[in-house]
Design a protein around this motif. Structure first.
Motif, PDB file in Angstrom:
ATOM      1  N   LEU A 139     106.698  42.959  -0.982  1.00  0.00           N
ATOM      2  CA  LEU A 139     107.187  41.868  -1.831  1.00  0.00           C
ATOM      3  C   LEU A 139     105.952  41.163  -2.368  1.00  0.00           C
ATOM      4  CD1 LEU A 139     109.935  40.385   0.515  1.00  0.00           C
ATOM      5  CD2 LEU A 139     110.362  41.530  -1.650  1.00  0.00           C
ATOM      6  N   GLU A 140     105.835  41.054  -3.689  1.00  0.00           N
ATOM      7  CA  GLU A 140     104.659  40.387  -4.246  1.00  0.00           C
ATOM      8  C   GLU A 140     105.041  39.545  -5.457  1.00  0.00           C
ATOM      9  OE1 GLU A 140     101.599  42.984  -5.693  1.00  0.00           O
ATOM     10  OE2 GLU A 140     102.971  44.139  -6.938  1.00  0.00           O
ATOM     11  N   TYR A 141     104.329  38.429  -5.613  1.00  0.00           N
ATOM     12  CA  TYR A 141     104.616  37.504  -6.705  1.00  0.00           C
ATOM     13  C   TYR A 141     103.321  36.954  -7.296  1.00  0.00           C
ATOM     14  CZ  TYR A 141     109.446  37.766  -5.244  1.00  0.00           C
ATOM     15  OH  TYR A 141     110.704  38.233  -4.934  1.00  0.00           O
ATOM     16  N   PHE A 142     103.376  36.677  -8.600  1.00  0.00           N
ATOM     17  CA  PHE A 142     102.228  36.167  -9.337  1.00  0.00           C
ATOM     18  C   PHE A 142     102.580  34.817  -9.963  1.00  0.00           C
ATOM     19  CE2 PHE A 142     102.076  40.747  -9.339  1.00  0.00           C
ATOM     20  CZ  PHE A 142     100.741  41.063  -9.119  1.00  0.00           C
ATOM     21  N   LYS A 143     101.600  33.929  -9.947  1.00  0.00           N
ATOM     22  CA  LYS A 143     101.786  32.637 -10.597  1.00  0.00           C
ATOM     23  C   LYS A 143     101.805  32.802 -12.121  1.00  0.00           C
ATOM     24  CE  LYS A 143      99.400  28.248 -11.462  1.00  0.00           C
ATOM     25  NZ  LYS A 143      98.178  27.455 -11.223  1.00  0.00           N
ATOM     26  N   PHE A 144     102.703  32.043 -12.760  1.00  0.00           N
ATOM     27  CA  PHE A 144     102.783  32.066 -14.226  1.00  0.00           C
ATOM     28  C   PHE A 144     103.367  30.747 -14.710  1.00  0.00           C
ATOM     29  CE2 PHE A 144     105.094  33.311 -18.199  1.00  0.00           C
ATOM     30  CZ  PHE A 144     103.968  33.628 -18.955  1.00  0.00           C
ATOM     31  N   ILE A 145     102.748  30.188 -15.747  1.00  0.00           N
ATOM     32  CA  ILE A 145     103.287  28.967 -16.362  1.00  0.00           C
ATOM     33  C   ILE A 145     104.174  29.391 -17.533  1.00  0.00           C
ATOM     34  CG2 ILE A 145     102.736  26.791 -17.518  1.00  0.00           C
ATOM     35  CD1 ILE A 145     100.055  26.808 -16.057  1.00  0.00           C
ATOM     36  N   THR A 146     105.454  29.093 -17.406  1.00  0.00           N
ATOM     37  CA  THR A 146     106.426  29.535 -18.406  1.00  0.00           C
ATOM     38  C   THR A 146     106.267  28.755 -19.714  1.00  0.00           C
ATOM     39  OG1 THR A 146     108.082  27.948 -17.639  1.00  0.00           O
ATOM     40  CG2 THR A 146     108.065  30.112 -16.576  1.00  0.00           C
ATOM     41  N   ASP A 147     106.930  29.255 -20.760  1.00  0.00           N
ATOM     42  CA  ASP A 147     106.844  28.603 -22.071  1.00  0.00           C
ATOM     43  C   ASP A 147     107.394  27.178 -22.045  1.00  0.00           C
ATOM     44  OD1 ASP A 147     105.648  30.799 -23.130  1.00  0.00           O
ATOM     45  OD2 ASP A 147     107.420  31.566 -24.186  1.00  0.00           O
ATOM     46  N   ASP A 148     108.326  26.906 -21.110  1.00  0.00           N
ATOM     47  CA  ASP A 148     108.864  25.541 -21.026  1.00  0.00           C
ATOM     48  C   ASP A 148     108.081  24.665 -20.049  1.00  0.00           C
ATOM     49  OD1 ASP A 148     109.739  26.992 -18.880  1.00  0.00           O
ATOM     50  OD2 ASP A 148     111.859  26.478 -19.091  1.00  0.00           O
ATOM     51  N   GLY A 149     106.898  25.144 -19.605  1.00  0.00           N
ATOM     52  CA  GLY A 149     105.959  24.300 -18.878  1.00  0.00           C
ATOM     53  C   GLY A 149     106.080  24.277 -17.369  1.00  0.00           C
ATOM     54  N   TYR A 150     106.887  25.144 -16.763  1.00  0.00           N
ATOM     55  CA  TYR A 150     107.040  25.159 -15.313  1.00  0.00           C
ATOM     56  C   TYR A 150     106.077  26.159 -14.669  1.00  0.00           C
ATOM     57  CZ  TYR A 150     111.336  22.437 -15.793  1.00  0.00           C
ATOM     58  OH  TYR A 150     112.242  21.443 -16.071  1.00  0.00           O
ATOM     59  N   VAL A 151     105.516  25.756 -13.523  1.00  0.00           N
ATOM     60  CA  VAL A 151     104.765  26.704 -12.701  1.00  0.00           C
ATOM     61  C   VAL A 151     105.779  27.508 -11.912  1.00  0.00           C
ATOM     62  CG1 VAL A 151     103.150  26.955 -10.778  1.00  0.00           C
ATOM     63  CG2 VAL A 151     102.753  25.205 -12.528  1.00  0.00           C
ATOM     64  N   ASP A 152     105.756  28.821 -12.080  1.00  0.00           N
ATOM     65  CA  ASP A 152     106.757  29.655 -11.422  1.00  0.00           C
ATOM     66  C   ASP A 152     106.116  30.947 -10.957  1.00  0.00           C
ATOM     67  OD1 ASP A 152     109.369  29.895 -10.491  1.00  0.00           O
ATOM     68  OD2 ASP A 152     110.204  29.208 -12.397  1.00  0.00           O
ATOM     69  N   TYR A 153     106.903  31.765 -10.233  1.00  0.00           N
ATOM     70  CA  TYR A 153     106.378  33.007  -9.659  1.00  0.00           C
ATOM     71  C   TYR A 153     107.314  34.168  -9.997  1.00  0.00           C
ATOM     72  CZ  TYR A 153     103.040  30.098  -7.285  1.00  0.00           C
ATOM     73  OH  TYR A 153     102.024  29.199  -7.029  1.00  0.00           O
ATOM     74  N   PHE A 154     106.699  35.283 -10.400  1.00  0.00           N
ATOM     75  CA  PHE A 154     107.458  36.449 -10.860  1.00  0.00           C
ATOM     76  C   PHE A 154     106.861  37.719 -10.267  1.00  0.00           C
ATOM     77  CE2 PHE A 154     107.778  33.094 -13.965  1.00  0.00           C
ATOM     78  CZ  PHE A 154     109.085  33.115 -14.396  1.00  0.00           C
ATOM     79  N   ASN A 155     107.742  38.740 -10.104  1.00  0.00           N
ATOM     80  CA  ASN A 155     107.229  40.038  -9.690  1.00  0.00           C
ATOM     81  C   ASN A 155     106.701  40.778 -10.923  1.00  0.00           C
ATOM     82  OD1 ASN A 155     109.465  41.061 -11.037  1.00  0.00           O
ATOM     83  ND2 ASN A 155     110.589  41.568  -9.156  1.00  0.00           N
ATOM     84  N   ARG A 156     106.246  42.010 -10.756  1.00  0.00           N
ATOM     85  CA  ARG A 156     105.607  42.731 -11.861  1.00  0.00           C
ATOM     86  C   ARG A 156     106.566  42.996 -13.016  1.00  0.00           C
ATOM     87  NH1 ARG A 156     100.569  45.898 -10.154  1.00  0.00           N
ATOM     88  NH2 ARG A 156     100.114  45.074  -8.080  1.00  0.00           N
ATOM     89  N   GLU A 157     107.872  42.984 -12.753  1.00  0.00           N
ATOM     90  CA  GLU A 157     108.859  43.216 -13.818  1.00  0.00           C
ATOM     91  C   GLU A 157     109.227  41.925 -14.550  1.00  0.00           C
ATOM     92  OE1 GLU A 157     109.332  44.693 -10.612  1.00  0.00           O
ATOM     93  OE2 GLU A 157     108.231  46.344 -11.575  1.00  0.00           O
TER      94      GLU A 157
END
Length: 430
Positions: free
Chosen positions: A245-263
């Motif tokens: 199970l792996e997740y990466f930090k990403f700041i979405t277009d609506d400004g939230y810090v969130d975490y997503f897998n490779r897909e």
């Protein structure tokens, strides 16, 4: 003849007496003048030595360093419950006029009401016990220094902050937390890892010996104080029985810090069923006999019994719609989410610093602390989930999936996660 002789003897006696008088007078006068000269020379000599010493003291290049670091004794005062800046200055025996001057000078640049219980005020005394300087932190990066002399001068000292990224990997032999501590991972980061994977893992049942944890995270160091501030996890991976199970930090277009897998699928569900750790359900959703009024009444949420001060997490990404006292709910927070849901939190003991109406919060972020304010028989959290203005049972909520990235946002994420992963491997094996 006899008369002439008598005159000569008289003149001789007068002359001798006058001579003796003048001689003695001059002798006495001479001695006094000599003594006065000696005294004056001694005084002048002493003064010269004193003046010379003072000049040497002022001219010495080490004096300023001595005043700043050696002659001043630092005393640290912890702000206790009920303390105010005024009461602290009164305890330090400042006169009311001086207190007013100090407070007025500080409040030109800083609201003293923002100083919280547990923070430290440093007081610097000279060798005579006189307080010459007061310092305290405005925030983690700024010190307010008040110099007390003939005039009161206030200096804002900006500290130097250096930012770092660190990567760690370790194998669990006892628990994710204890093994993380042994491997030099901050407890702040370990709590964030547990929160991040809590949607996918039961940490009491799923984690086994030889589970591999791999993380990359950001932190800042305040150079002058050595204080560390741990920020966001950039990458996290847990491998159990060969499954990752792996997740990466990403700041979405609506400004939230969130975490997503490779897909590009979000780690989070839209709403948490239980927004705190280690709690037991003390009262379920539905009709019940109210413990205070004694009447049957609809209980529109779920009560979780937990010790006072237990952190409460935001149930989902959203904007704080209400924060403050709300009748029998006591201290209360309500958050509006983007998908038609709202979550409410009641009977809090206090709010997290910075939580106010209109503030944007991320799911899992601490927003307040368990308490027993309002109509309450003991410390617990009353948690409500509201969908389209109707209360629903949090424990029976069918959680919709979290956000899935698409289009240009997905392309941007894929570019970023490849860089994050490459940096993580580079730091692990360099």
């Amino acid at each position: 003849m006899f008369r002439i002789l008598r005159y000569l003897i008289l003149i001789s006696l007068i002359s001798s007496g006058y001579y003796l008088f003048i001689s003695e007078y001059l002798n006495i006068s001479g001695k006094n003048i000599y003594k006065e000269e000696i005294v004056r020379k001694e005084i002048v000599k002493d003064k010269k030595e004193i003046i010379q010493e003072k000049k040497e003291e002022i001219a010495s290049p080490n004096i300023k360093k001595s005043i700043d670091k050696e002659q001043f004794v630092e005393k640290k005062i912890e702000i206790l419950q009920g303390d105010t800046f005024v009461s602290i200055l009164e305890n330090l025996n400042f006169k009311q006029k001086k207190i007013y001057e100090i407070i007025s000078k500080i409040e030109d640049s800083f609201d003293l009401k923002k100083i919280k219980t547990g923070e430290i005020i440093s007081v610097f005394e000279n060798n005579y016990g006189e307080i010459k300087k007061i310092e305290f932190f405005k925030n983690t990066e700024t010190i307010i220094s008040v110099n007390l002399d003939k005039e009161i001068n206030l200096n804002i000292i900006k500290l130097t902050k250096a930012s770092f990224i660190e990567s760690k990997e370790y194998t669990i032999t006892e628990s994710l937390f204890s093994d993380g501590i042994k491997n030099g991972v901050s407890s702040d980061i370990l709590v964030k890892i547990i929160s991040l994977f809590s949607f996918d893992l039961d940490f009491q049942r799923d984690i086994r010996v030889n589970t591999v944890v791999s993380i990359s995270y950001e932190f800042d160091e305040i150079v002058e104080t050595g204080r560390l501030e741990y920020n966001d996890i950039k990458y996290a991976s847990i491998i159990i029985d060969g499954k990752q199970l792996e997740y990466f930090k990403f700041i979405t277009d609506d400004g939230y810090v969130d975490y997503f897998n490779r897909e590009g699928k979000n780690v989070k569900k839209s709403i948490l069923k239980t927004p705190l750790d280690g709690a037991r359900i003390s009262s379920n959703f539905g009709m019940r006999k109210h413990p205070i009024s004694g009447f049957n009444k609809m209980h529109k949420g779920v009560d979780f019994a937990a010790p006072t001060g237990t952190p409460i997490y935001a149930g989902g990404n959203g904007i704080v719609e209400y924060v403050g006292r709300n009748g029998g709910y006591g201290k209360y927070i309500r958050i509006r989410h983007n998908n038609g849901y709202k979550t409410a939190y009641a009977h809090l003991s206090n709010y997290k610093k910075g939580i106010s109406k209109g503030v944007r919060v991320n799911q899992g972020e601490v927003i307040g602390y368990v308490g027993s304010t309002g109509n309450s028989t003991g410390p617990h959290l009353h948690y409500e989930i509201i969908y389209q203005n109707k209360h629903i049972n949090p424990l029976k909520l069918k959680l919709p999936s979290g956000k899935i990235l698409e289009g240009k946002e997905l392309e941007k994420f894929k570019e970023e996660y490849k860089i994050i992963y490459a940096d993580h491997l580079s730091m692990l094996y360099e």
